[in-house]
Write a protein that holds these residues in place. Sequence first.
Motif, PDB file in Angstrom:
ATOM      1  N   ILE A  33     -26.777  22.483   2.999  1.00 47.80           N
ATOM      2  CA  ILE A  33     -25.455  21.873   3.136  1.00 47.80           C
ATOM      3  C   ILE A  33     -25.075  21.189   1.824  1.00 47.80           C
ATOM      4  O   ILE A  33     -23.960  21.336   1.326  1.00 47.80           O
ATOM      5  N   GLU A  34     -26.023  20.450   1.248  1.00 47.71           N
ATOM      6  CA  GLU A  34     -25.766  19.768  -0.023  1.00 47.71           C
ATOM      7  C   GLU A  34     -25.476  20.773  -1.139  1.00 47.71           C
ATOM      8  O   GLU A  34     -24.546  20.588  -1.925  1.00 47.71           O
ATOM      9  N   LEU A  35     -26.236  21.829  -1.178  1.00 48.92           N
ATOM     10  CA  LEU A  35     -26.069  22.853  -2.202  1.00 48.92           C
ATOM     11  C   LEU A  35     -24.697  23.514  -2.126  1.00 48.92           C
ATOM     12  O   LEU A  35     -23.979  23.599  -3.124  1.00 48.92           O
ATOM     13  N   ILE A  36     -24.316  23.953  -0.943  1.00 43.17           N
ATOM     14  CA  ILE A  36     -23.008  24.596  -0.758  1.00 43.17           C
ATOM     15  C   ILE A  36     -21.884  23.615  -1.093  1.00 43.17           C
ATOM     16  O   ILE A  36     -20.915  23.969  -1.774  1.00 43.17           O
ATOM     17  N   SER A  37     -22.020  22.398  -0.639  1.00 39.90           N
ATOM     18  CA  SER A  37     -20.998  21.381  -0.904  1.00 39.90           C
ATOM     19  C   SER A  37     -20.820  21.160  -2.402  1.00 39.90           C
ATOM     20  O   SER A  37     -19.690  21.104  -2.901  1.00 39.90           O
ATOM     21  N   GLU A  38     -21.910  21.032  -3.114  1.00 42.60           N
ATOM     22  CA  GLU A  38     -21.839  20.824  -4.564  1.00 42.60           C
ATOM     23  C   GLU A  38     -21.281  22.048  -5.283  1.00 42.60           C
ATOM     24  O   GLU A  38     -20.519  21.915  -6.231  1.00 42.60           O
ATOM     25  N   LEU A  39     -21.661  23.229  -4.834  1.00 44.51           N
ATOM     26  CA  LEU A  39     -21.125  24.453  -5.449  1.00 44.51           C
ATOM     27  C   LEU A  39     -19.615  24.526  -5.304  1.00 44.51           C
ATOM     28  O   LEU A  39     -18.909  24.951  -6.225  1.00 44.51           O
ATOM     29  N   ALA A  53     -25.514  31.919  -2.301  1.00 41.13           N
ATOM     30  CA  ALA A  53     -25.900  30.663  -1.642  1.00 41.13           C
ATOM     31  C   ALA A  53     -25.559  30.693  -0.151  1.00 41.13           C
ATOM     32  O   ALA A  53     -26.359  30.265   0.685  1.00 41.13           O
ATOM     33  N   ARG A  54     -24.406  31.216   0.190  1.00 44.91           N
ATOM     34  CA  ARG A  54     -24.026  31.307   1.611  1.00 44.91           C
ATOM     35  C   ARG A  54     -24.912  32.296   2.370  1.00 44.91           C
ATOM     36  O   ARG A  54     -25.255  32.074   3.525  1.00 44.91           O
ATOM     37  N   LYS A  55     -25.288  33.401   1.697  1.00 43.43           N
ATOM     38  CA  LYS A  55     -26.203  34.363   2.318  1.00 43.43           C
ATOM     39  C   LYS A  55     -27.550  33.698   2.559  1.00 43.43           C
ATOM     40  O   LYS A  55     -28.160  33.862   3.614  1.00 43.43           O
ATOM     41  N   LEU A  56     -28.010  32.940   1.582  1.00 39.18           N
ATOM     42  CA  LEU A  56     -29.272  32.218   1.726  1.00 39.18           C
ATOM     43  C   LEU A  56     -29.199  31.247   2.899  1.00 39.18           C
ATOM     44  O   LEU A  56     -30.126  31.162   3.705  1.00 39.18           O
ATOM     45  N   GLU A  57     -28.082  30.548   3.026  1.00 40.53           N
ATOM     46  CA  GLU A  57     -27.900  29.615   4.140  1.00 40.53           C
ATOM     47  C   GLU A  57     -27.973  30.353   5.479  1.00 40.53           C
ATOM     48  O   GLU A  57     -28.654  29.910   6.405  1.00 40.53           O
ATOM     49  N   ALA A  58     -27.306  31.497   5.582  1.00 39.61           N
ATOM     50  CA  ALA A  58     -27.327  32.282   6.815  1.00 39.61           C
ATOM     51  C   ALA A  58     -28.732  32.806   7.111  1.00 39.61           C
ATOM     52  O   ALA A  58     -29.195  32.777   8.259  1.00 39.61           O
ATOM     53  N   ASP A  59     -29.427  33.254   6.063  1.00 46.07           N
ATOM     54  CA  ASP A  59     -30.791  33.746   6.243  1.00 46.07           C
ATOM     55  C   ASP A  59     -31.722  32.642   6.726  1.00 46.07           C
ATOM     56  O   ASP A  59     -32.590  32.868   7.577  1.00 46.07           O
ATOM     57  N   ILE A  60     -31.545  31.452   6.201  1.00 42.57           N
ATOM     58  CA  ILE A  60     -32.378  30.320   6.620  1.00 42.57           C
ATOM     59  C   ILE A  60     -32.106  29.976   8.076  1.00 42.57           C
ATOM     60  O   ILE A  60     -33.032  29.726   8.849  1.00 42.57           O
ATOM     61  N   GLU A  61     -30.847  29.969   8.469  1.00 40.77           N
ATOM     62  CA  GLU A  61     -30.522  29.701   9.877  1.00 40.77           C
ATOM     63  C   GLU A  61     -31.167  30.749  10.785  1.00 40.77           C
ATOM     64  O   GLU A  61     -31.688  30.425  11.846  1.00 40.77           O
ATOM     65  N   ASP A  62     -31.132  32.013  10.351  1.00 37.72           N
ATOM     66  CA  ASP A  62     -31.793  33.071  11.126  1.00 37.72           C
ATOM     67  C   ASP A  62     -33.293  32.827  11.204  1.00 37.72           C
ATOM     68  O   ASP A  62     -33.923  33.049  12.231  1.00 37.72           O
TER      69      ASP A  62
END
Length: 109
Positions: A33-39, A53-62
């Motif tokens: 969340i911090e990473l996406i927000s800062e980007l 970064a968004r793909k990474l976030e989705a992969d982590i949620e999965d």
Amino acid sequence: MVCTRDPRLQCAASWYVEKEQTLSEQRVRELMIELISELEKIAEVDDETVNVARKLEADIEDLVNPEVDTSENTILDDAIALEATFAARHPMLEKTIRELINNLSRIGI
């Protein structure tokens, strides 16, 4: 959870491992969340970096969702690649992605 032999030690150890993993998973989510927000605040960030970064976030949620099969997931590789990009283009975010990588390693990714 069934504990055998010395239940006090085994239950305590199992509880600690589960608690540590839960805390690490929560920290990974917070870091994303911090990473996406800062980007999103940086004007010169290219679309590809934000998409990775968004793909990474989705992969982590999965990954933290036990119902999703992640046997062929390359989350750590994606995070490391993103770290290299940040080191060159966005050094302020490199610390965040490094902490993310460390937490992913702690939860066994």
